[in-house]
Design a protein around this motif. Structure first.
Motif, short mmCIF file in Angstrom:
data_model
loop_
_atom_site.label_atom_id
_atom_site.label_comp_id
_atom_site.label_asym_id
_atom_site.label_seq_id
_atom_site.Cartn_x
_atom_site.Cartn_y
_atom_site.Cartn_z
N LEU A 62 0.51 -6.92 -15.51
CA LEU A 62 1.16 -6.97 -14.62
C LEU A 62 0.89 -5.92 -13.10
O LEU A 62 0.51 -4.60 -13.50
CB LEU A 62 2.08 -5.30 -15.27
N GLY A 63 0.91 -6.21 -11.78
CA GLY A 63 0.28 -6.28 -11.00
C GLY A 63 1.56 -5.21 -10.23
O GLY A 63 0.77 -4.52 -9.18
N LYS A 64 2.91 -5.32 -10.28
CA LYS A 64 3.38 -4.36 -10.01
C LYS A 64 3.99 -2.45 -10.64
O LYS A 64 4.25 -2.78 -11.59
CB LYS A 64 4.65 -4.82 -9.53
N ALA A 65 3.96 -1.74 -9.66
CA ALA A 65 4.90 -0.36 -10.66
C ALA A 65 5.33 -0.92 -10.97
O ALA A 65 5.49 -0.08 -12.50
CB ALA A 65 4.39 0.42 -10.11
N LEU A 66 6.76 -1.08 -10.34
CA LEU A 66 8.14 -1.09 -11.27
C LEU A 66 8.14 -1.65 -12.42
O LEU A 66 9.16 -1.23 -13.22
CB LEU A 66 9.18 -1.41 -10.01
N GLU A 67 7.40 -2.85 -12.30
CA GLU A 67 7.75 -3.98 -13.50
C GLU A 67 6.53 -3.16 -15.08
O GLU A 67 7.25 -3.14 -15.83
CB GLU A 67 6.56 -5.74 -13.60
N ARG A 68 5.60 -2.47 -14.69
CA ARG A 68 5.16 -1.51 -16.00
C ARG A 68 5.94 -0.56 -16.55
O ARG A 68 6.61 -0.77 -17.17
CB ARG A 68 3.71 -1.17 -15.66
N ARG A 69 6.70 -0.17 -14.72
CA ARG A 69 7.28 1.35 -15.86
C ARG A 69 8.83 0.37 -16.33
O ARG A 69 9.21 0.75 -17.40
CB ARG A 69 8.31 1.65 -14.74
N LEU A 70 9.15 -0.75 -16.14
CA LEU A 70 10.43 -1.06 -16.87
C LEU A 70 10.38 -1.81 -18.06
O LEU A 70 10.87 -1.65 -19.25
CB LEU A 70 10.89 -2.11 -15.88
N LEU A 73 18.67 3.93 -14.08
CA LEU A 73 17.26 3.19 -14.33
C LEU A 73 16.38 3.52 -13.26
O LEU A 73 15.60 4.01 -13.45
CB LEU A 73 17.84 1.77 -14.62
N LYS A 74 16.76 3.81 -12.08
CA LYS A 74 16.63 3.84 -10.93
C LYS A 74 15.70 5.61 -10.66
O LYS A 74 14.43 6.33 -10.45
CB LYS A 74 17.49 4.12 -9.43
N LEU A 75 17.40 6.73 -11.03
CA LEU A 75 16.11 8.22 -11.56
C LEU A 75 15.21 7.61 -12.85
O LEU A 75 13.94 8.31 -12.86
CB LEU A 75 17.41 8.65 -12.13
N PRO A 133 19.98 0.07 -2.95
CA PRO A 133 20.25 -1.40 -2.71
C PRO A 133 18.85 -2.14 -2.14
O PRO A 133 19.19 -3.69 -3.37
CB PRO A 133 20.63 -1.59 -1.38
N LYS A 134 17.95 -1.30 -2.43
CA LYS A 134 16.02 -2.28 -2.04
C LYS A 134 15.94 -2.00 -3.85
O LYS A 134 15.41 -3.24 -4.28
CB LYS A 134 15.57 -1.34 -1.82
N PHE A 135 15.83 -1.28 -4.66
CA PHE A 135 16.22 -0.72 -5.96
C PHE A 135 16.52 -2.33 -6.43
O PHE A 135 16.24 -3.03 -7.56
CB PHE A 135 16.58 0.25 -6.31
N ARG A 136 18.01 -2.48 -6.75
CA ARG A 136 18.54 -3.50 -6.76
C ARG A 136 18.15 -4.43 -6.55
O ARG A 136 17.76 -6.30 -7.58
CB ARG A 136 20.33 -3.72 -5.91
N TYR A 137 17.86 -4.89 -5.16
CA TYR A 137 16.70 -5.92 -4.57
C TYR A 137 15.51 -6.84 -5.69
O TYR A 137 15.51 -7.09 -6.43
CB TYR A 137 16.34 -6.32 -3.32
#
Length: 340
Positions: A199-207, A228-230, A239-243
């Protein structure tokens, strides 16, 4: 996992491994500590992050202060996953290993799907500096113990052997923090999919971590987008997080889990029957070596690790032979009679 989405994952950088950590890939599951899966200990930024972080969730409090090297990133965490997995193997065998271990830098890089170029070693050194330099204070207990002093995620590291010409660390000695080491002794860990490292994106790893921790083997788990953002530690606007979530939902390549967005809720669910490597019959090291030789001698173009993956998928789908070693040998012999 949908093959059409494979290109969105990082490439398998080391598809023809031939080193002692074949056991890690084939028989030793990767372990992630529950505390940092639950709470945002690592920054998601790939740029130097010099923020002081303060996180509160219910009665849990975390204060994190970086050095001039910045906060440790979720990609730095690979080092802890690798070291923790090696120690957990010993703990599960009934041994109490010391919190200081000596490892091969090359094997760490290969096991976590990192480049083994000079740049790869330079980034490893930076990651070690961030893990050691960060100052964490938290009331999170590991193995029922609370560390009341500030601590780094590793207590220390030392380059035991290096190559002067290439400026590469060959062997390292790493001493883990009491806080992280206690989580291993308490077996407060969960197995994570090897594709986590692709997983190359940090948010993907965290999710993925959050899904693994909270959804686990359950049919579903839901959480509000703001919460979830927190929980991820994301610094993006809502809005960016939702995107970003919608993009991840569209690409749909998180290992083991799918996410679905509905209004202000994010729903996680397993891709199918959830079976971890812990649940699979173990193939012996002798069988691994024997089948590697069969593949090499056949010369029909098969990659051993692709055959191992195919066989493991059959096990995950419920195939349970009386003799797993014999079944794997027969599977490989049959496959290598033709080309891929």
């Amino acid at each position: 996992m949908n093959p059409s989405h494979q290109t969105n994952l990082l490439p398998e950088r080391h598809p023809t491994q031939d080193f002692f950590i074949a056991d890690v890939f084939d028989n030793l599951p990767y372990k992630d500590d529950i505390a940092s899966m639950e709470h945002p200990i690592f920054t998601l930024s790939k740029r130097k992050d010099l923020r002081d972080l303060n996180y509160t969730n219910g009665n849990i409090h975390i204060s994190i202060k970086p050095t001039s090297d910045g906060l440790p990133t979720i990609f730095d965490k690979d080092i802890l996953l690798y070291c923790g997995s090696l120690l957990m193997d010993q703990i599960n065998k009934g041994n109490i290993p010391p919190k200081t271990l000596r490892i091969s830098s090359h094997d760490l890089l290969v096991a976590t799907n990192r480049p083994t170029s000079g740049e790869g070693y330079r980034l490893l050194k930076k990651a070690l500096d961030r893990l050691k330099g960060v100052s964490i204070k938290t009331n999170i207990k590991t193995n029922k113990r609370e560390v009341t002093r500030a601590f780094g995620l590793i207590e220390s590291y030392e380059v035991i052997e290096s190559t002067r010409v290439k400026k590469r660390m060959i062997r390292l000695e790493i001493t883990l923090s009491d806080w992280f080491y206690n989580s291993l002794l308490g077996k407060e860990v969960l197995t994570v999919n090897r594709d986590y490292f692709r997983l190359g994106k940090a948010l993907e790893r965290r999710l993925y971590e959050i899904a693994r921790k909270h959804c686990g083997q359950n049919s579903s788990w839901s959480i509000g987008i703001e919460k979830l953002k927190l929980k991820t530690g994301s610094t993006s606007s809502l809005p960016k997080f939702r995107y970003f979530l919608k993009q991840i939902e569209k690409i749909d390549h998180l290992p083991d889990y799918r996410l679905r967005i509905s209004d202000d809720l994010v729903h996680f669910g397993p891709r199918g029957e959830f079976v971890t490597l812990d649940d699979l019959p173990s193939i012996s090291p002798n069988t691994i070596q024997k089948t590697k030789n069969i593949v090499a001698d056949a010369g029909t173009g098969w990659d051993f690790y692709e055959l191992h993956t195919q066989f493991s998928r059959q096990l995950q789908k419920g195939f349970r032979p009386d003799n797993v070693n014999g079944a794997f040998i027969n599977f490989v012999k049959k496959k290598v009679t033709t080309r891929p």
